[in-house]
Design a protein around this motif. Structure first.
Motif, PDB file in Angstrom:
ATOM      1  N   SER A  68       0.896  -1.182   0.101  1.00  0.00           N
ATOM      2  CA  SER A  68      -0.103  -0.010   0.266  1.00  0.00           C
ATOM      3  C   SER A  68       0.700   1.213   0.033  1.00  0.00           C
ATOM      4  O   SER A  68       1.827   1.111   0.340  1.00  0.00           O
ATOM      5  CB  SER A  68      -0.754  -0.050   1.182  1.00  0.00           C
ATOM      6  N   GLU A  69       0.460   2.274  -0.437  1.00  0.00           N
ATOM      7  CA  GLU A  69       0.981   3.737  -0.233  1.00  0.00           C
ATOM      8  C   GLU A  69       1.527   3.838   1.104  1.00  0.00           C
ATOM      9  O   GLU A  69       2.680   4.378   1.380  1.00  0.00           O
ATOM     10  CB  GLU A  69       0.180   4.732  -0.844  1.00  0.00           C
ATOM     11  N   ALA A  70       0.589   3.545   2.247  1.00  0.00           N
ATOM     12  CA  ALA A  70       0.858   4.018   3.563  1.00  0.00           C
ATOM     13  C   ALA A  70       2.285   3.102   3.758  1.00  0.00           C
ATOM     14  O   ALA A  70       3.351   3.588   4.669  1.00  0.00           O
ATOM     15  CB  ALA A  70      -0.360   3.458   4.543  1.00  0.00           C
ATOM     16  N   ASP A  71       2.376   1.837   3.424  1.00  0.00           N
ATOM     17  CA  ASP A  71       3.404   0.838   3.793  1.00  0.00           C
ATOM     18  C   ASP A  71       4.772   1.650   3.056  1.00  0.00           C
ATOM     19  O   ASP A  71       6.061   1.420   3.548  1.00  0.00           O
ATOM     20  CB  ASP A  71       3.206  -0.592   3.414  1.00  0.00           C
ATOM     21  N   ALA A  72       4.509   1.861   1.747  1.00  0.00           N
ATOM     22  CA  ALA A  72       5.547   2.391   0.980  1.00  0.00           C
ATOM     23  C   ALA A  72       6.270   3.715   1.654  1.00  0.00           C
ATOM     24  O   ALA A  72       7.602   3.968   1.683  1.00  0.00           O
ATOM     25  CB  ALA A  72       5.035   2.680  -0.505  1.00  0.00           C
TER      26      ALA A  72
END
Length: 194
Positions: A68-72
């Motif tokens: 996900s973007e949050a993880d990235a």
């Protein structure tokens, strides 16, 4: 025979005379001004330069899995996980607007543009990065343009816009369909004009 020779000479002289008149006429037209022009005649001049914190003008993704973007944003925090670059505008006249566009293009790799997500952040005056492109796929960028800075006002000393780019395999991709040695390289380009 003499009549033919004199005709040829006459035609040659006439051709050269017409050529001279044409050249003089065109030159005169090019170098005369039209005093009937109304409105403001403005000439703008400036430059847009780009500098990189890395030795290349792009970023490479390898051996990655979808996220996900949050993880990235949480995981891609070390040098090499993101790509920092500056766009510097310079002009001889304060207040001149020097617009520019930042675009991305795939260089190489077996992953496709619709599998790669982008986050682009811009450094604010408070020293913090703020996302200006969030979670879009490369394939969703019209002509690869990620920044269209049409209101970028330059000054005599210049203006610097600092950016941070991250790429990752989009979270909607099937991890089992992506080879463990998959790669994707992206180039960043800046084009400016006045």
């Amino acid at each position: 025979m003499e009549d033919n020779s004199s005709k040829k000479i006459l035609l040659t002289v006439l051709g050269v005379a017409i050529l001279i008149v044409a050249v003089v006429g065109i030159s005169f037209a090019l170098f005369t001004s039209n005093d009937n022009v109304t409105g403001e005649n403005t000439i703008k001049s400036g430059t847009v330069t780009m500098s990189f914190s890395e030795k290349t003008n792009g970023i490479t993704l390898s051996n990655a899995l979808p996220m996900s973007e949050a993880d990235a944003l949480q995981q891609l925090t070390k040098d090499g996980d993101y790509f920092d670059f500056d766009v510097v505008t310079k002009t001889s006249k304060a207040g001149t607007v020097i617009p520019y566009k930042v675009s991305v293009a795939k260089i190489s790799g077996d992953l496709t543009d619709d599998q790669i997500a982008i986050n682009l952040q811009k450094l604010g005056t408070d020293g913090n990065y703020t996302s200006i492109v969030s979670g879009k796929k490369v394939s969703e960028m019209a002509n690869g343009v990620i920044v269209d800075a049409t209101d970028n006002a330059g000054t005599a000393t210049g203006k610097t816009d600092s950016y941070r780019l991250r790429i990752w395999i989009a979270g909607d991709q099937d991890a089992s369909a992506i080879a463990s040695d998959s790669k994707y390289s992206l180039r960043v380009n800046v084009n400016g004009g006045v």
